[in-house]
Design an enzyme around this catalytic site. Structure first.
Site, PDB file in Angstrom:
ATOM      1  N   ALA A 171     -10.515  62.225  77.765  1.00 43.82           N
ATOM      2  CA  ALA A 171     -11.395  61.221  77.151  1.00 43.82           C
ATOM      3  C   ALA A 171     -12.797  61.778  76.869  1.00 43.82           C
ATOM      4  O   ALA A 171     -13.374  61.522  75.824  1.00 43.82           O
ATOM      5  CB  ALA A 171     -11.492  59.986  78.048  1.00 43.82           C
TER       6      ALA A 171
ATOM      7  N   HIS B  46     -13.139  42.658  88.244  1.00 47.49           N
ATOM      8  CA  HIS B  46     -14.413  42.663  87.523  1.00 47.49           C
ATOM      9  C   HIS B  46     -14.294  42.017  86.145  1.00 47.49           C
ATOM     10  O   HIS B  46     -15.263  41.496  85.618  1.00 47.49           O
ATOM     11  CB  HIS B  46     -14.952  44.094  87.399  1.00 47.49           C
ATOM     12  CG  HIS B  46     -14.001  45.046  86.750  1.00 47.49           C
ATOM     13  ND1 HIS B  46     -12.774  45.337  87.281  1.00 47.49           N
ATOM     14  CD2 HIS B  46     -14.105  45.770  85.614  1.00 47.49           C
ATOM     15  CE1 HIS B  46     -12.156  46.197  86.493  1.00 47.49           C
ATOM     16  NE2 HIS B  46     -12.939  46.475  85.468  1.00 47.49           N
TER      17      HIS B  46
ATOM     18  N   ASP C  15      -6.783  64.569  81.403  1.00 55.31           N
ATOM     19  CA  ASP C  15      -7.241  63.331  80.766  1.00 55.31           C
ATOM     20  C   ASP C  15      -8.505  63.714  79.997  1.00 55.31           C
ATOM     21  O   ASP C  15      -9.561  63.961  80.579  1.00 55.31           O
ATOM     22  CB  ASP C  15      -7.529  62.277  81.840  1.00 55.31           C
ATOM     23  CG  ASP C  15      -8.048  60.974  81.242  1.00 55.31           C
ATOM     24  OD1 ASP C  15      -8.503  60.989  80.084  1.00 55.31           O
ATOM     25  OD2 ASP C  15      -8.026  59.948  81.949  1.00 55.31           O
TER      26      ASP C  15
ATOM     27  N   LYS D 227     -13.829  57.559  73.226  1.00 55.00           N
ATOM     28  CA  LYS D 227     -14.980  58.245  73.818  1.00 55.00           C
ATOM     29  C   LYS D 227     -15.307  59.457  72.936  1.00 55.00           C
ATOM     30  O   LYS D 227     -15.914  59.301  71.891  1.00 55.00           O
ATOM     31  CB  LYS D 227     -14.664  58.660  75.263  1.00 55.00           C
ATOM     32  CG  LYS D 227     -14.692  57.535  76.292  1.00 55.00           C
ATOM     33  CD  LYS D 227     -13.638  56.502  76.132  1.00 55.00           C
ATOM     34  CE  LYS D 227     -13.507  55.576  77.310  1.00 55.00           C
ATOM     35  NZ  LYS D 227     -12.142  55.515  77.839  1.00 55.00           N
TER      36      LYS D 227
ATOM     37  N   PHE E 141      -8.921  57.577  86.248  1.00 52.16           N
ATOM     38  CA  PHE E 141      -9.535  56.391  85.648  1.00 52.16           C
ATOM     39  C   PHE E 141      -8.733  55.154  86.077  1.00 52.16           C
ATOM     40  O   PHE E 141      -7.562  55.268  86.427  1.00 52.16           O
ATOM     41  CB  PHE E 141      -9.508  56.559  84.129  1.00 52.16           C
ATOM     42  CG  PHE E 141     -10.232  55.474  83.388  1.00 52.16           C
ATOM     43  CD1 PHE E 141     -11.617  55.385  83.452  1.00 52.16           C
ATOM     44  CD2 PHE E 141      -9.541  54.546  82.622  1.00 52.16           C
ATOM     45  CE1 PHE E 141     -12.286  54.385  82.769  1.00 52.16           C
ATOM     46  CE2 PHE E 141     -10.217  53.547  81.931  1.00 52.16           C
ATOM     47  CZ  PHE E 141     -11.585  53.470  82.007  1.00 52.16           C
ATOM     48  N   ASP E 142      -9.347  53.972  86.061  1.00 48.45           N
ATOM     49  CA  ASP E 142      -8.647  52.798  86.627  1.00 48.45           C
ATOM     50  C   ASP E 142      -7.361  52.417  85.885  1.00 48.45           C
ATOM     51  O   ASP E 142      -6.388  52.019  86.518  1.00 48.45           O
ATOM     52  CB  ASP E 142      -9.591  51.596  86.824  1.00 48.45           C
ATOM     53  CG  ASP E 142     -10.385  51.242  85.581  1.00 48.45           C
ATOM     54  OD1 ASP E 142     -10.114  51.814  84.518  1.00 48.45           O
ATOM     55  OD2 ASP E 142     -11.273  50.377  85.670  1.00 48.45           O
TER      56      ASP E 142
ATOM     57  N   TYR F 119       4.040  55.109  56.035  1.00 51.21           N
ATOM     58  CA  TYR F 119       4.662  54.771  57.320  1.00 51.21           C
ATOM     59  C   TYR F 119       5.102  56.038  58.040  1.00 51.21           C
ATOM     60  O   TYR F 119       4.929  56.180  59.245  1.00 51.21           O
ATOM     61  CB  TYR F 119       5.863  53.851  57.081  1.00 51.21           C
ATOM     62  CG  TYR F 119       6.414  53.253  58.352  1.00 51.21           C
ATOM     63  CD1 TYR F 119       6.021  51.985  58.774  1.00 51.21           C
ATOM     64  CD2 TYR F 119       7.325  53.958  59.127  1.00 51.21           C
ATOM     65  CE1 TYR F 119       6.515  51.445  59.947  1.00 51.21           C
ATOM     66  CE2 TYR F 119       7.825  53.422  60.309  1.00 51.21           C
ATOM     67  CZ  TYR F 119       7.419  52.160  60.711  1.00 51.21           C
ATOM     68  OH  TYR F 119       7.914  51.627  61.878  1.00 51.21           O
TER      69      TYR F 119
HETATM   70  C1  LIG Z   1     -11.256  54.990  78.702  1.00 47.99           C
HETATM   71  C2  LIG Z   1     -10.460  55.912  79.530  1.00 47.99           C
HETATM   72  C3  LIG Z   1      -9.075  55.801  79.643  1.00 47.99           C
HETATM   73  C4  LIG Z   1      -8.301  54.663  79.008  1.00 47.99           C
HETATM   74  O1  LIG Z   1      -8.456  54.637  77.655  1.00 47.99           O
HETATM   75  P1  LIG Z   1      -8.548  53.287  76.771  1.00 47.99           P
HETATM   76  O2  LIG Z   1      -8.757  53.830  75.412  1.00 47.99           O
HETATM   77  O3  LIG Z   1      -9.662  52.461  77.295  1.00 47.99           O
HETATM   78  O4  LIG Z   1      -7.222  52.606  76.918  1.00 47.99           O
HETATM   79  C5  LIG Z   1      -8.411  56.744  80.402  1.00 47.99           C
HETATM   80  N1  LIG Z   1      -9.073  57.722  81.039  1.00 47.99           N
HETATM   81  C6  LIG Z   1     -10.404  57.853  80.957  1.00 47.99           C
HETATM   82  C7  LIG Z   1     -11.099  58.965  81.689  1.00 47.99           C
HETATM   83  C8  LIG Z   1     -11.146  56.950  80.215  1.00 47.99           C
HETATM   84  O5  LIG Z   1     -12.480  57.065  80.162  1.00 47.99           O
END
Ligand SMILES: *Cc1c(COP(=O)(O)O)cnc(C)c1O
Length: 451
Positions: A206, A433, A204, A244, A123-124, A71
Protein backbone atom coordinates in the site's frame (compact mmCIF):
# COMPACT_ATOMS: atom_id res chain seq x y z
CA UNK A 1 15.91 20.41 6.84
CA UNK A 2 13.77 23.01 5.16
CA UNK A 3 10.65 21.98 3.29
CA UNK A 4 11.18 21.50 -0.45
CA UNK A 5 8.98 23.36 -2.90
CA UNK A 6 5.89 21.34 -3.93
CA UNK A 7 6.77 19.76 -7.30
CA UNK A 8 3.30 20.66 -8.62
CA UNK A 9 1.03 23.67 -8.74
CA UNK A 10 -2.74 23.71 -8.49
CA UNK A 11 -4.96 23.52 -11.56
CA UNK A 12 -8.35 22.52 -10.15
CA UNK A 13 -9.64 23.49 -6.70
CA UNK A 14 -12.34 22.24 -4.37
CA UNK A 15 -14.03 24.53 -1.79
CA UNK A 16 -13.15 23.92 1.85
CA UNK A 17 -16.19 24.08 4.19
CA UNK A 18 -16.05 26.47 7.15
CA UNK A 19 -18.69 25.39 9.70
CA UNK A 20 -19.07 27.78 12.66
CA UNK A 21 -18.39 26.56 16.18
CA UNK A 22 -22.16 26.16 16.81
CA UNK A 23 -22.45 24.12 13.62
CA UNK A 24 -19.55 21.93 14.71
CA UNK A 25 -21.14 21.27 18.11
CA UNK A 26 -24.40 20.35 16.47
CA UNK A 27 -22.74 18.17 13.79
CA UNK A 28 -20.81 16.28 16.47
CA UNK A 29 -23.99 15.71 18.46
CA UNK A 30 -25.75 14.35 15.40
CA UNK A 31 -22.78 12.09 14.71
CA UNK A 32 -23.04 10.88 18.34
CA UNK A 33 -19.36 11.54 18.88
CA UNK A 34 -18.21 9.30 16.03
CA UNK A 35 -16.16 11.28 13.49
CA UNK A 36 -16.81 8.63 10.81
CA UNK A 37 -20.45 9.72 10.97
CA UNK A 38 -19.80 13.40 10.17
CA UNK A 39 -20.85 14.63 6.73
CA UNK A 40 -17.82 16.00 4.86
CA UNK A 41 -19.45 19.45 4.58
CA UNK A 42 -19.03 19.77 8.38
CA UNK A 43 -15.26 19.26 8.08
CA UNK A 44 -12.74 22.01 7.34
CA UNK A 45 -9.50 20.02 7.11
CA UNK A 46 -10.01 16.28 6.67
CA UNK A 47 -7.13 14.25 8.09
CA UNK A 48 -9.24 11.16 8.76
CA UNK A 49 -7.30 9.06 6.27
CA UNK A 50 -4.81 9.17 3.40
CA UNK A 51 -6.76 6.39 1.66
CA UNK A 52 -8.35 7.37 -1.65
CA UNK A 53 -8.27 11.05 -0.69
CA UNK A 54 -5.35 12.25 -2.83
CA UNK A 55 -5.40 14.45 -5.93
CA UNK A 56 -4.65 13.11 -9.41
CA UNK A 57 -2.22 14.82 -11.80
CA UNK A 58 -3.01 16.22 -15.25
CA UNK A 59 -1.33 13.14 -16.77
CA UNK A 60 -3.61 10.87 -14.77
CA UNK A 61 -6.73 12.80 -15.83
CA UNK A 62 -5.52 12.62 -19.43
CA UNK A 63 -4.93 8.85 -19.09
CA UNK A 64 -8.43 8.52 -17.69
CA UNK A 65 -9.91 9.91 -20.93
CA UNK A 66 -8.03 7.23 -22.82
CA UNK A 67 -9.23 4.41 -20.58
CA UNK A 68 -10.30 1.34 -22.51
CA UNK A 69 -13.54 -0.09 -21.11
CA UNK A 70 -13.38 -3.37 -23.06
CA UNK A 71 -14.72 -6.19 -20.92
CA UNK A 72 -11.82 -8.49 -21.88
CA UNK A 73 -8.28 -7.66 -22.91
CA UNK A 74 -8.53 -3.94 -22.13
CA UNK A 75 -5.54 -1.88 -23.27
CA UNK A 76 -5.63 -0.13 -19.89
CA UNK A 77 -5.17 -3.47 -18.14
CA UNK A 78 -2.02 -4.10 -20.17
CA UNK A 79 -0.73 -0.61 -19.35
CA UNK A 80 -1.25 -1.28 -15.67
CA UNK A 81 0.45 -4.67 -15.87
CA UNK A 82 3.38 -3.05 -17.70
CA UNK A 83 3.81 -0.37 -14.98
CA UNK A 84 3.75 -3.02 -12.24
CA UNK A 85 6.28 -5.16 -14.13
CA UNK A 86 8.65 -2.28 -14.84
CA UNK A 87 8.50 -0.74 -11.37
CA UNK A 88 8.22 -3.77 -9.11
CA UNK A 89 9.37 -6.67 -11.27
CA UNK A 90 6.15 -8.67 -10.81
CA UNK A 91 5.10 -10.13 -14.15
CA UNK A 92 1.41 -10.81 -13.74
CA UNK A 93 -1.36 -8.96 -12.00
CA UNK A 94 -4.94 -9.47 -11.02
CA UNK A 95 -6.78 -6.15 -10.50
CA UNK A 96 -9.16 -5.76 -7.56
CA UNK A 97 -11.41 -2.87 -6.61
CA UNK A 98 -9.37 -2.11 -3.48
CA UNK A 99 -6.80 -3.67 -1.15
CA UNK A 100 -9.20 -5.73 0.94
CA UNK A 101 -10.70 -7.30 -2.20
CA UNK A 102 -7.20 -8.53 -3.10
CA UNK A 103 -6.93 -9.87 0.48
CA UNK A 104 -10.25 -11.64 0.12
CA UNK A 105 -8.98 -13.44 -3.00
CA UNK A 106 -5.59 -14.27 -1.44
CA UNK A 107 -6.86 -15.59 1.87
CA UNK A 108 -9.84 -17.25 0.22
CA UNK A 109 -7.39 -19.17 -2.01
CA UNK A 110 -4.41 -19.80 0.28
CA UNK A 111 -6.03 -19.56 3.71
CA UNK A 112 -5.89 -22.65 5.90
CA UNK A 113 -7.81 -23.14 9.13
CA UNK A 114 -5.30 -23.42 11.95
CA UNK A 115 -2.56 -21.80 9.89
CA UNK A 116 -0.55 -18.82 11.13
CA UNK A 117 0.37 -15.55 9.40
CA UNK A 118 3.37 -13.72 10.82
CA UNK A 119 4.10 -10.13 9.86
CA UNK A 120 5.84 -7.06 11.15
CA UNK A 121 2.24 -5.88 11.68
CA UNK A 122 -0.82 -6.56 9.55
CA UNK A 123 -3.27 -3.85 8.57
CA UNK A 124 -6.68 -4.32 10.25
CA UNK A 125 -8.51 -5.55 7.12
CA UNK A 126 -5.74 -8.11 6.51
CA UNK A 127 -6.07 -9.37 10.07
CA UNK A 128 -9.83 -9.59 9.62
CA UNK A 129 -9.46 -11.63 6.40
CA UNK A 130 -6.95 -14.01 8.01
CA UNK A 131 -9.25 -14.53 11.01
CA UNK A 132 -12.22 -14.98 8.70
CA UNK A 133 -10.63 -18.11 7.16
CA UNK A 134 -9.59 -19.40 10.59
CA UNK A 135 -5.95 -18.31 10.59
CA UNK A 136 -4.07 -16.93 13.56
CA UNK A 137 -2.04 -13.73 13.18
CA UNK A 138 1.17 -12.75 14.95
CA UNK A 139 3.10 -9.48 14.84
CA UNK A 140 6.78 -8.96 15.57
CA UNK A 141 7.41 -5.29 14.82
CA UNK A 142 10.24 -3.47 16.64
CA UNK A 143 8.12 -0.28 16.85
CA UNK A 144 10.83 2.14 18.05
CA UNK A 145 13.13 4.49 16.20
CA UNK A 146 13.57 5.47 12.56
CA UNK A 147 13.08 1.87 11.32
CA UNK A 148 10.10 1.31 13.61
CA UNK A 149 8.43 -0.88 10.98
CA UNK A 150 11.23 -3.48 11.01
CA UNK A 151 10.72 -7.11 11.97
CA UNK A 152 12.13 -8.13 15.34
CA UNK A 153 14.14 -11.03 13.88
CA UNK A 154 14.57 -12.93 17.15
CA UNK A 155 10.85 -12.81 17.82
CA UNK A 156 10.16 -13.83 14.21
CA UNK A 157 12.36 -16.95 14.61
CA UNK A 158 10.57 -17.82 17.86
CA UNK A 159 7.15 -17.43 16.29
CA UNK A 160 8.19 -19.69 13.40
CA UNK A 161 9.48 -22.29 15.88
CA UNK A 162 6.08 -22.32 17.60
CA UNK A 163 4.87 -23.90 14.36
CA UNK A 164 2.13 -23.83 11.72
CA UNK A 165 3.38 -20.67 9.97
CA UNK A 166 2.07 -20.64 6.39
CA UNK A 167 2.86 -17.12 5.35
CA UNK A 168 5.08 -14.15 6.20
CA UNK A 169 3.85 -10.67 5.30
CA UNK A 170 5.93 -7.49 5.19
CA UNK A 171 3.71 -4.41 5.49
CA UNK A 172 5.64 -1.44 4.05
CA UNK A 173 5.47 1.15 5.49
CA UNK A 174 4.05 -0.20 8.74
CA UNK A 175 0.75 1.64 9.09
CA UNK A 176 0.10 0.31 12.57
CA UNK A 177 3.27 1.86 14.03
CA UNK A 178 2.92 5.38 12.70
CA UNK A 179 3.78 4.66 9.06
CA UNK A 180 7.37 3.93 10.03
CA UNK A 181 9.49 2.23 7.36
CA UNK A 182 11.09 -1.19 7.00
CA UNK A 183 14.73 -1.27 5.88
CA UNK A 184 16.07 -3.34 3.01
CA UNK A 185 18.64 -4.79 5.37
CA UNK A 186 15.87 -6.06 7.63
CA UNK A 187 13.84 -7.42 4.69
CA UNK A 188 16.90 -9.30 3.42
CA UNK A 189 17.24 -10.99 6.79
CA UNK A 190 13.52 -11.85 6.75
CA UNK A 191 13.99 -13.29 3.26
CA UNK A 192 16.79 -15.58 4.51
CA UNK A 193 14.61 -16.77 7.38
CA UNK A 194 11.67 -17.40 5.04
CA UNK A 195 13.92 -19.41 2.70
CA UNK A 196 15.45 -21.45 5.51
CA UNK A 197 11.99 -22.48 6.72
CA UNK A 198 10.38 -22.80 3.25
CA UNK A 199 7.72 -20.20 4.06
CA UNK A 200 6.19 -17.88 1.48
CA UNK A 201 7.01 -14.17 1.89
CA UNK A 202 4.54 -11.58 0.58
CA UNK A 203 4.49 -7.81 0.65
CA UNK A 204 1.56 -5.51 1.42
CA UNK A 205 2.56 -2.68 -0.95
CA UNK A 206 0.00 0.00 0.00
CA UNK A 207 2.78 2.50 0.88
CA UNK A 208 5.78 0.96 -0.83
CA UNK A 209 6.79 4.24 -2.53
CA UNK A 210 6.97 6.06 0.81
CA UNK A 211 8.88 3.12 2.29
CA UNK A 212 11.39 3.17 -0.54
CA UNK A 213 11.97 6.90 0.05
CA UNK A 214 13.35 6.13 3.54
CA UNK A 215 15.48 3.28 2.17
CA UNK A 216 16.86 5.57 -0.54
CA UNK A 217 17.67 8.35 1.96
CA UNK A 218 19.50 5.84 4.15
CA UNK A 219 21.69 4.90 1.18
CA UNK A 220 20.19 1.47 0.61
CA UNK A 221 19.72 2.10 -3.11
CA UNK A 222 20.42 4.69 -5.76
CA UNK A 223 16.79 5.79 -6.16
CA UNK A 224 13.36 5.11 -4.61
CA UNK A 225 12.63 3.07 -7.73
CA UNK A 226 15.72 0.89 -7.19
CA UNK A 227 14.72 0.39 -3.54
CA UNK A 228 11.14 -0.58 -4.39
CA UNK A 229 12.45 -3.05 -6.96
CA UNK A 230 14.96 -4.49 -4.49
CA UNK A 231 12.18 -4.88 -1.90
CA UNK A 232 9.96 -6.76 -4.34
CA UNK A 233 12.85 -8.95 -5.54
CA UNK A 234 12.78 -10.57 -2.08
CA UNK A 235 9.09 -11.39 -2.29
CA UNK A 236 7.08 -14.29 -3.69
CA UNK A 237 4.23 -11.91 -4.43
CA UNK A 238 2.39 -8.87 -3.20
CA UNK A 239 -0.84 -6.94 -3.18
CA UNK A 240 -1.61 -3.28 -3.13
CA UNK A 241 -4.32 -0.93 -2.05
CA UNK A 242 -3.83 1.60 -4.85
CA UNK A 243 -5.76 4.19 -2.80
CA UNK A 244 -2.47 5.05 -1.08
CA UNK A 245 0.72 5.05 -3.16
CA UNK A 246 -1.16 4.31 -6.38
CA UNK A 247 -2.29 7.95 -6.29
CA UNK A 248 -5.83 7.02 -7.33
CA UNK A 249 -9.10 7.23 -5.43
CA UNK A 250 -10.07 3.58 -5.81
CA UNK A 251 -8.28 0.44 -6.94
CA UNK A 252 -5.87 -2.33 -6.11
CA UNK A 253 -4.25 -5.50 -7.42
CA UNK A 254 -2.51 -8.77 -6.63
CA UNK A 255 0.99 -9.03 -8.14
CA UNK A 256 2.66 -12.36 -8.93
CA UNK A 257 6.33 -12.96 -9.66
CA UNK A 258 5.80 -15.15 -12.75
CA UNK A 259 2.12 -15.96 -12.58
CA UNK A 260 2.28 -18.93 -10.20
CA UNK A 261 -1.20 -19.84 -8.86
CA UNK A 262 -2.64 -17.34 -11.34
CA UNK A 263 -5.41 -19.72 -12.48
CA UNK A 264 -6.61 -20.46 -8.94
CA UNK A 265 -6.57 -16.81 -7.93
CA UNK A 266 -8.29 -15.67 -11.13
CA UNK A 267 -10.94 -18.34 -10.67
CA UNK A 268 -11.73 -17.02 -7.23
CA UNK A 269 -11.49 -13.38 -8.32
CA UNK A 270 -14.08 -13.89 -11.06
CA UNK A 271 -16.68 -14.74 -8.39
CA UNK A 272 -16.31 -11.53 -6.44
CA UNK A 273 -14.42 -8.99 -8.57
CA UNK A 274 -15.02 -9.87 -12.22
CA UNK A 275 -13.11 -10.96 -15.28
CA UNK A 276 -9.32 -10.97 -14.65
CA UNK A 277 -8.52 -8.09 -17.04
CA UNK A 278 -10.56 -5.63 -15.01
CA UNK A 279 -11.28 -7.33 -11.66
CA UNK A 280 -13.34 -4.63 -10.01
CA UNK A 281 -11.69 -1.66 -11.71
CA UNK A 282 -12.86 0.42 -14.66
CA UNK A 283 -10.60 0.76 -17.70
CA UNK A 284 -10.10 4.44 -16.89
CA UNK A 285 -9.27 3.56 -13.29
CA UNK A 286 -6.56 1.15 -14.45
CA UNK A 287 -5.24 3.73 -16.92
CA UNK A 288 -4.84 6.45 -14.28
CA UNK A 289 -3.29 3.95 -11.84
CA UNK A 290 -0.74 2.90 -14.49
CA UNK A 291 0.43 6.54 -14.47
CA UNK A 292 0.04 7.13 -10.71
CA UNK A 293 2.38 4.27 -9.81
CA UNK A 294 5.18 5.98 -11.73
CA UNK A 295 4.44 9.42 -10.26
CA UNK A 296 4.57 8.03 -6.72
CA UNK A 297 8.13 6.80 -7.30
CA UNK A 298 9.36 10.25 -8.40
CA UNK A 299 12.16 11.58 -6.18
CA UNK A 300 10.84 15.14 -6.07
CA UNK A 301 7.31 13.98 -5.35
CA UNK A 302 8.48 11.74 -2.49
CA UNK A 303 10.86 14.31 -1.04
CA UNK A 304 8.03 16.80 -0.78
CA UNK A 305 5.52 14.20 0.41
CA UNK A 306 7.63 12.96 3.30
CA UNK A 307 8.69 16.57 3.92
CA UNK A 308 5.11 17.70 4.50
CA UNK A 309 4.58 14.98 7.12
CA UNK A 310 7.75 16.14 8.87
CA UNK A 311 6.67 19.77 8.50
CA UNK A 312 3.39 19.16 10.33
CA UNK A 313 5.27 17.16 12.98
CA UNK A 314 7.77 19.99 13.52
CA UNK A 315 5.04 22.63 13.74
CA UNK A 316 3.25 20.68 16.49
CA UNK A 317 6.55 20.06 18.28
CA UNK A 318 6.72 23.84 18.83
CA UNK A 319 3.79 23.48 21.25
CA UNK A 320 5.49 20.50 22.96
CA UNK A 321 2.95 18.07 21.58
CA UNK A 322 4.32 14.53 22.17
CA UNK A 323 4.42 12.48 18.96
CA UNK A 324 5.78 9.31 17.39
CA UNK A 325 8.74 10.07 15.11
CA UNK A 326 7.35 11.13 11.74
CA UNK A 327 6.64 8.34 9.25
CA UNK A 328 5.44 8.32 5.67
CA UNK A 329 1.81 9.37 5.69
CA UNK A 330 0.66 10.67 9.06
CA UNK A 331 1.55 12.39 12.28
CA UNK A 332 0.72 10.31 15.36
CA UNK A 333 0.05 12.46 18.41
CA UNK A 334 0.61 10.62 21.68
CA UNK A 335 -2.70 11.55 23.29
CA UNK A 336 -2.07 9.24 26.24
CA UNK A 337 1.01 11.29 27.16
CA UNK A 338 -0.48 14.69 26.33
CA UNK A 339 -3.69 14.12 28.30
CA UNK A 340 -2.22 12.32 31.34
CA UNK A 341 -5.43 12.87 33.33
CA UNK A 342 -7.15 10.31 31.05
CA UNK A 343 -6.73 6.52 31.40
CA UNK A 344 -6.59 4.23 28.33
CA UNK A 345 -10.20 3.22 29.03
CA UNK A 346 -11.16 6.93 28.80
CA UNK A 347 -10.00 6.73 25.13
CA UNK A 348 -7.72 9.82 25.17
CA UNK A 349 -7.02 9.45 21.43
CA UNK A 350 -10.72 9.83 20.71
CA UNK A 351 -11.13 12.67 23.26
CA UNK A 352 -8.36 14.61 21.58
CA UNK A 353 -9.84 13.91 18.13
CA UNK A 354 -13.21 15.32 19.25
CA UNK A 355 -11.60 18.35 20.89
CA UNK A 356 -9.61 19.03 17.72
CA UNK A 357 -12.81 18.88 15.70
CA UNK A 358 -14.66 21.25 18.03
CA UNK A 359 -11.78 23.73 18.06
CA UNK A 360 -11.27 23.99 14.32
CA UNK A 361 -13.30 21.48 12.30
CA UNK A 362 -10.27 19.24 11.80
CA UNK A 363 -11.12 15.56 11.44
CA UNK A 364 -8.60 12.98 12.64
CA UNK A 365 -8.87 9.42 13.90
CA UNK A 366 -8.15 7.46 17.05
CA UNK A 367 -5.48 4.76 16.89
CA UNK A 368 -5.56 3.24 20.36
CA UNK A 369 -7.75 1.24 22.70
CA UNK A 370 -10.95 2.12 20.86
CA UNK A 371 -9.57 0.77 17.55
CA UNK A 372 -7.92 -2.23 19.22
CA UNK A 373 -11.28 -3.47 20.54
CA UNK A 374 -11.87 -6.64 22.53
CA UNK A 375 -10.58 -10.19 22.20
CA UNK A 376 -12.85 -13.23 21.86
CA UNK A 377 -13.36 -13.41 25.63
CA UNK A 378 -14.49 -9.77 25.74
CA UNK A 379 -11.32 -8.35 27.31
CA UNK A 380 -9.98 -5.02 26.07
CA UNK A 381 -6.96 -5.67 23.81
CA UNK A 382 -3.78 -3.85 24.86
CA UNK A 383 -3.28 -1.07 22.29
CA UNK A 384 0.45 -0.33 22.94
CA UNK A 385 -0.41 3.38 23.05
CA UNK A 386 -3.18 5.95 22.73
CA UNK A 387 -2.79 8.02 19.58
CA UNK A 388 -4.67 10.59 17.54
CA UNK A 389 -3.66 10.18 13.91
CA UNK A 390 -3.44 13.12 11.52
CA UNK A 391 -3.27 11.39 8.13
CA UNK A 392 -2.15 13.56 5.24
CA UNK A 393 -3.90 13.08 1.88
CA UNK A 394 -1.47 13.16 -1.06
CA UNK A 395 -1.08 16.41 -3.09
CA UNK A 396 -4.21 17.81 -1.42
CA UNK A 397 -3.43 20.27 1.38
CA UNK A 398 -0.90 23.09 1.41
CA UNK A 399 1.40 24.65 4.01
CA UNK A 400 -1.50 27.04 4.80
CA UNK A 401 -3.65 24.14 5.91
CA UNK A 402 -0.85 22.76 8.05
CA UNK A 403 -0.43 26.17 9.66
CA UNK A 404 -4.16 26.12 10.46
CA UNK A 405 -3.80 22.68 12.09
CA UNK A 406 -0.85 23.87 14.09
CA UNK A 407 -2.85 26.90 15.34
CA UNK A 408 -5.58 24.54 16.55
CA UNK A 409 -2.96 22.62 18.54
CA UNK A 410 -1.64 25.85 20.02
CA UNK A 411 -5.13 26.50 21.38
CA UNK A 412 -5.49 22.93 22.64
CA UNK A 413 -2.10 23.17 24.35
CA UNK A 414 -3.52 25.90 26.56
CA UNK A 415 -6.57 23.97 27.69
CA UNK A 416 -5.68 20.31 27.33
CA UNK A 417 -6.16 19.58 31.07
CA UNK A 418 -9.85 20.34 30.60
CA UNK A 419 -10.45 17.82 27.81
CA UNK A 420 -12.85 15.23 29.26
CA UNK A 421 -12.95 11.42 28.87
CA UNK A 422 -15.15 9.67 26.34
CA UNK A 423 -17.95 7.35 27.37
CA UNK A 424 -19.22 4.70 24.97
CA UNK A 425 -22.99 4.89 24.50
CA UNK A 426 -23.41 1.98 22.10
CA UNK A 427 -20.47 -0.32 21.52
CA UNK A 428 -20.49 -2.21 18.23
CA UNK A 429 -19.04 -5.73 18.38
CA UNK A 430 -16.46 -5.65 15.57
CA UNK A 431 -14.37 -2.83 14.08
CA UNK A 432 -15.96 -0.73 16.78
CA UNK A 433 -14.35 2.57 15.76
CA UNK A 434 -16.60 2.64 12.66
CA UNK A 435 -19.99 2.07 14.28
CA UNK A 436 -19.89 2.81 18.01
CA UNK A 437 -21.51 5.93 19.43
CA UNK A 438 -20.55 8.03 22.45
CA UNK A 439 -22.21 9.98 25.24
CA UNK A 440 -22.44 13.74 24.63
CA UNK A 441 -19.00 15.34 24.67
CA UNK A 442 -19.63 18.33 26.90
CA UNK A 443 -16.65 20.53 26.33
CA UNK A 444 -16.05 23.90 24.74
CA UNK A 445 -12.63 25.42 24.47
CA UNK A 446 -13.29 28.76 26.19
CA UNK A 447 -10.66 30.66 24.18
CA UNK A 448 -12.39 29.55 21.03
CA UNK A 449 -16.01 30.21 21.96
CA UNK A 450 -15.99 33.57 20.14
CA UNK A 451 -14.96 32.05 16.83
C1 LIG B 1 -5.55 0.51 3.19
C2 LIG B 1 -4.74 -0.69 3.44
C3 LIG B 1 -5.21 -1.97 3.16
C4 LIG B 1 -6.62 -2.23 2.68
O1 LIG B 1 -6.89 -1.59 1.51
P1 LIG B 1 -8.31 -0.93 1.13
O2 LIG B 1 -8.03 -0.35 -0.20
O3 LIG B 1 -8.66 0.06 2.18
O4 LIG B 1 -9.29 -2.06 1.06
C5 LIG B 1 -4.35 -3.04 3.37
N1 LIG B 1 -3.12 -2.85 3.86
C6 LIG B 1 -2.64 -1.64 4.15
C7 LIG B 1 -1.24 -1.48 4.69
C8 LIG B 1 -3.43 -0.51 3.96
O5 LIG B 1 -2.96 0.70 4.28
Amino acid sequence: MSLPIPPWRIKGVEPVPAPTSEERVSALEKAQGNLFHLPSHAVTVDLLTDSGTGAMSQSQWAALMEGDESYAGSRSFHQLEKSVREIFGFHRILPAHQGRAAEEILFGTFGRKGGVVVSNHLFDTTTAHAHHVGMETKACVVQEGLWGGNFDLGLLENQIREGNVDLLVATVTCNSTGGLPVSLKNLRAVYEIARAHHIRLWVDMARIAENSYFQWKAGEGESPLACAKATCDLMDGGWMSAKKDGLVNMGGFIALRHGEHYEELAERGILSEGFPTYGGMSGRGMASLAVGLWEAMDERYLTHRIGEVRDLHDRLAEWDVPMVSPGGHAVFVDAGAWLPHLKPTDFPGQSLALALYLVAGIRSSEIGSLLAGRDLSGEQIDAHGEYTRLAIPRRTYTAGHRYFVSEAFRILAECRESIPPILLAKESPSLRHFQSTFERFLWTPSQFAKN
